[in-house]
Design a protein around this motif. Structure first.
Motif, short mmCIF file in Angstrom:
data_model
loop_
_atom_site.label_atom_id
_atom_site.label_comp_id
_atom_site.label_asym_id
_atom_site.label_seq_id
_atom_site.Cartn_x
_atom_site.Cartn_y
_atom_site.Cartn_z
N ARG A 362 0.91 -1.37 0.12
CA ARG A 362 -0.17 0.05 0.07
C ARG A 362 0.91 1.13 -0.23
N THR A 363 2.11 1.15 0.17
CA THR A 363 2.79 2.45 0.09
C THR A 363 3.95 2.55 -0.75
N ALA A 364 3.76 3.63 -1.75
CA ALA A 364 4.70 3.68 -2.92
C ALA A 364 6.10 3.81 -2.59
N THR A 365 6.43 4.61 -1.39
CA THR A 365 7.89 4.69 -1.19
C THR A 365 8.19 3.65 -0.10
N GLY B 250 11.30 13.40 5.02
CA GLY B 250 10.94 14.50 4.47
C GLY B 250 9.43 14.17 3.71
N PHE B 251 8.73 13.24 4.02
CA PHE B 251 7.74 12.82 3.06
C PHE B 251 6.40 12.70 4.01
N ALA B 252 6.66 13.36 5.19
CA ALA B 252 5.39 13.11 6.11
C ALA B 252 4.10 13.94 5.40
N GLY B 253 3.00 13.94 5.72
CA GLY B 253 1.91 14.77 4.88
C GLY B 253 0.93 13.90 3.91
N GLU B 254 1.33 12.68 3.51
CA GLU B 254 0.94 12.11 2.39
C GLU B 254 -0.75 11.67 2.83
N LEU B 255 -1.57 12.53 3.00
CA LEU B 255 -2.63 12.36 3.51
C LEU B 255 -3.61 11.80 2.20
N GLY B 256 -3.30 12.24 1.10
CA GLY B 256 -4.04 11.61 -0.10
C GLY B 256 -3.62 10.14 -0.31
N HIS B 257 -2.89 9.36 0.40
CA HIS B 257 -3.03 7.85 0.45
C HIS B 257 -3.14 7.16 1.58
N VAL B 258 -3.81 7.78 2.53
CA VAL B 258 -4.23 7.19 3.63
C VAL B 258 -5.40 6.39 3.23
N PRO B 259 -5.60 4.94 3.29
CA PRO B 259 -6.65 4.18 2.70
C PRO B 259 -7.98 4.58 3.61
N VAL B 260 -8.89 4.86 2.86
CA VAL B 260 -10.40 5.21 3.26
C VAL B 260 -11.20 3.98 3.25
N ARG B 261 -11.14 3.28 2.16
CA ARG B 261 -11.95 2.02 2.03
C ARG B 261 -10.69 0.98 1.53
N PRO B 262 -10.32 0.07 2.40
CA PRO B 262 -9.23 -0.71 2.12
C PRO B 262 -9.45 -1.58 0.79
N GLU B 263 -10.56 -2.02 0.45
CA GLU B 263 -10.96 -2.79 -0.56
C GLU B 263 -11.47 -1.91 -1.74
N PRO B 265 -11.27 1.39 -4.95
CA PRO B 265 -10.54 1.22 -6.31
C PRO B 265 -8.68 1.43 -6.31
N ALA B 266 -8.22 0.82 -7.12
CA ALA B 266 -6.64 0.77 -7.19
C ALA B 266 -6.12 2.32 -7.31
N CYS B 267 -5.07 2.54 -6.88
CA CYS B 267 -4.66 3.87 -6.81
C CYS B 267 -3.03 3.71 -7.41
N PRO B 268 -2.48 4.56 -8.35
CA PRO B 268 -1.35 4.61 -8.79
C PRO B 268 -0.34 4.31 -7.85
N CYS B 269 -0.54 4.80 -6.48
CA CYS B 269 0.65 4.75 -5.53
C CYS B 269 0.75 3.28 -5.28
N GLY B 270 -0.13 2.25 -5.56
CA GLY B 270 0.14 0.80 -5.39
C GLY B 270 -0.93 0.24 -4.29
N GLY B 271 -1.65 1.24 -3.45
CA GLY B 271 -2.54 0.91 -2.74
C GLY B 271 -3.87 0.88 -3.23
N ARG B 272 -5.13 0.68 -2.40
CA ARG B 272 -6.34 0.50 -2.77
C ARG B 272 -7.06 1.48 -2.06
#
Lengths: 401, 401
Positions: A362-365, B250-263, B265-272
């Protein structure tokens, strides 16, 4: 507890007096961390002149915080260097812990050695705070008396509790697993004049003290990490640059109530699908088909080790939920490492694979590495006692006064 | 960028020289924040003697950082007090911004006034970094030249980028919405000797600079808050005790890739099911049935204001997802406030109700209040320029040297 005095308080001007206090603290830390050390080595470590360090050391010896171990390398020409160590008969930190099913207290000296310890198994869930704290004070008096018989002077008492403590207070705002609400520990802890009443008292969340123990005592623990601990509930604490991130109200680290599946089962906190609904002790034991009884976490670990399918599936589910919640936390906080402590450390072999799979996919980096605490369930108690010791090292003048 | 010098660096001993530098900084901050001020008032504010302050002020006047506005209250007995202000012909901070669809630069003086500004609309997505940064440098030279014509001396250049910047470097590790990877801005920014090459350069994530702008320029912004900003992606930055929490890399604050519904849609970051899949600009515009075109966020706001059902439903969905992700963040971080900035501030009227409903029902303890930034999309550019100005105020000696 005082803040480290290495830095002047924001907004206050620098003064000679403040500089002296901070340099005394630097000497104490150097000797406590790496002692025994000669005056010359201390001077080299902290970047002050030998003369300046001698003056500071003399003051710390007079205050009973540092002792000379006697001349070293006799026979050499010139004044023999005398090794300095923190006093083993100086101030001691007293730590105490209220657990859901135990009470504990210990005394730690300036070198970090545990000099006295007392533990009692007792089911505290649903008991009124008064009797619980009265029982705790008996243990505190016991370790205090033993420390005093060894020539130590208790410098403060720190109490770890499984609940939220309002920042800068000694009030437990909410401890759901004890059923305590707005409990002022300082008002309820019996303090007869001859023992506890003279000790400065601090109270903090067990996850906070557990994380500090990991920072101060863990081997190779970095200065930036997320500490995840579980006993009955699931808590976390974030350490940044060697300091605890407490949050505005002191409530930071509520990992147990991060939503994992937002439409999941209702949680007593008012939310739905919180991490505790999947990875809290109750949820995991239920999923593994384990009923009530003594040391059920130990039993769960035994069954998992023996290959029991239900136990393994339950721990896999908990690991997956932890991985999802930690993905969010790692994305937000970018810690160097995630450290699993408390009861989680005993279950790590069966939690970690699922946890790490979620984090990685789930984490890109590349995600922060996940490690397991060696302190285990001892963390909160040790962290509490050491917090008092650190306060002495951070401001030796205050203790001497 | 230098760290504030109010505190000696950890591990370094206090020296008279360090004390002088920190006190010079205190004088600069007092005069910049509340000036014009007399020497006596400065002395009172920062808790030093009038004589000590006079020596410090004289040094700052000689360095061209502070100017005297001339005698005040003439006719009184005794030496007339002369009001002190930060120099309007002293150092200037140059800020620059690479947006997905614009480039911008500005010059800010020590008093915080914007003295020059240049903006260009340009679609940067998928362009190579070289030409983009070359175009940016034209704008930088333009505002630098204008600042110099007004007698200002550019003291540094700070560049805001929509991507992750490795801590302590000027390298954009990943900017998915530009399609940049491992881009060293310092190597690619053209720096002819006559203009940019002499300027100290810093590069940071736009969400970080946006949060700093909110801290320094927002009205009533507390010292502890979570700043959520969105342009194309969704970023966040946490400010604790007036300092940015950057994370280990230096990567803190990546709120956009916090899982909201773990199952989900796929995200380009690798998560869902990451937050961006529900509340990112693309997702929201798609949900509202809006195709490609200019200023589609403005169009979305217009439609929502006109009561368009699709637009309102899309924003409600985004608000709900933001509320779920922020529940996790608030539980972990316990900030005083959540501030919505960037494009989110324009859409706040339709995002906030759903967002606040989720936060309130999911958090047991009263949640941090949610407020909307008044800086909006200007935050990152202003934050960048002000970061240079703050570095001057934090260590005036370094600039004078």
């Amino acid at each position: 507890m005082t803040a480290p005095l290495h830095e002047p308080r924001p907004g206050t001007p620098d003064t000679q007096q403040g500089m002296r206090r901070r340099n005394l603290s630097r000497v104490m830390h150097a000797v406590a961390t790496d002692g025994p050390l000669s005056r010359a080595t201390v001077a080299q470590r902290i970047g002050l002149t030998r003369a300046a360090v001698s003056t500071l050391v003399d003051e710390l010896i007079r205050s009973g915080l540092i002792e000379e171990l006697g001349p070293q390398r006799p026979g050499r020409v010139g004044r023999p260097g005398s090794a300095l160590a923190v006093s083993r008969r100086g101030p001691a930190g007293i730590g105490a812990e209220v657990g859901v099913d135990h009470l504990a207290a210990c005394a730690v000296d300036l070198s970090g050695a545990v000099r006295a310890r007392a533990v009692r198994r007792v089911a505290n869930r649903g008991r009124a705070p008064g009797p619980v704290l009265k029982e705790l004070s008996v243990l505190v008096r016991e370790v205090t008396a033993r420390a005093e018989r060894e020539g130590l002077r208790p410098a403060g008492l720190a109490v770890a509790v499984p609940g939220l403590v309002a920042r800068g207070t000694r009030t437990v705002v909410r401890a759901p697993n004890l059923d305590w609400h707005d409990t002022d520990v300082s008002a309820l802890l019996p303090t007869p004049a001859e023992a506890l009443s003279v000790l400065p008292l601090s109270v903090d969340n067990e996850a906070n003290f557990g994380a500090l123990a990991e920072l101060w005592l863990g081997e190779g623990t970095p200065a930036d990490f997320l500490h995840v601990s579980a006993e009955i509930g699931i808590g976390a604490a974030l350490v940044v640059d060697g300091k605890l991130l407490r949050g505005t109200r002191g409530f930071a680290g509520e990992l147990g109530h991060v939503p994992v599946r937002p439409e999941g089962p209702a949680c007593p906190c008012g939310g739905r699908g919180c991490l505790e609904q999947y990875a809290g002790e109750e949820a995991v034991l239920r999923a593994a088909g384990l009923g009530p009884g003594e040391d059920r976490v130990g039993l769960l670990a035994e069954r998992a080790a023996a290959g029991n399918t239900d136990a393994r599936r339950a721990l896999r589910g908990a690991g997956t939920a932890l991985g999802i919640a930690l993905t969010g936390a790692v994305n937000l906080l970018d810690p160097r490492a995630v450290v699993l402590g408390g009861a989680l450390s005993r279950l790590a072999p069966w939690l970690l694979p699922a946890l790490e799979r979620e984090l990685t996919r789930r984490t890109a980096t590349p995600a922060a590495g996940v490690t397991v605490s060696r302190l285990g369930s001892d963390g909160p108690l040790l962290g509490a006692a050491h917090s008092v010791v650190r306060a002495v090292l951070d401001d030796p003048v205050a203790v001497a006064a």
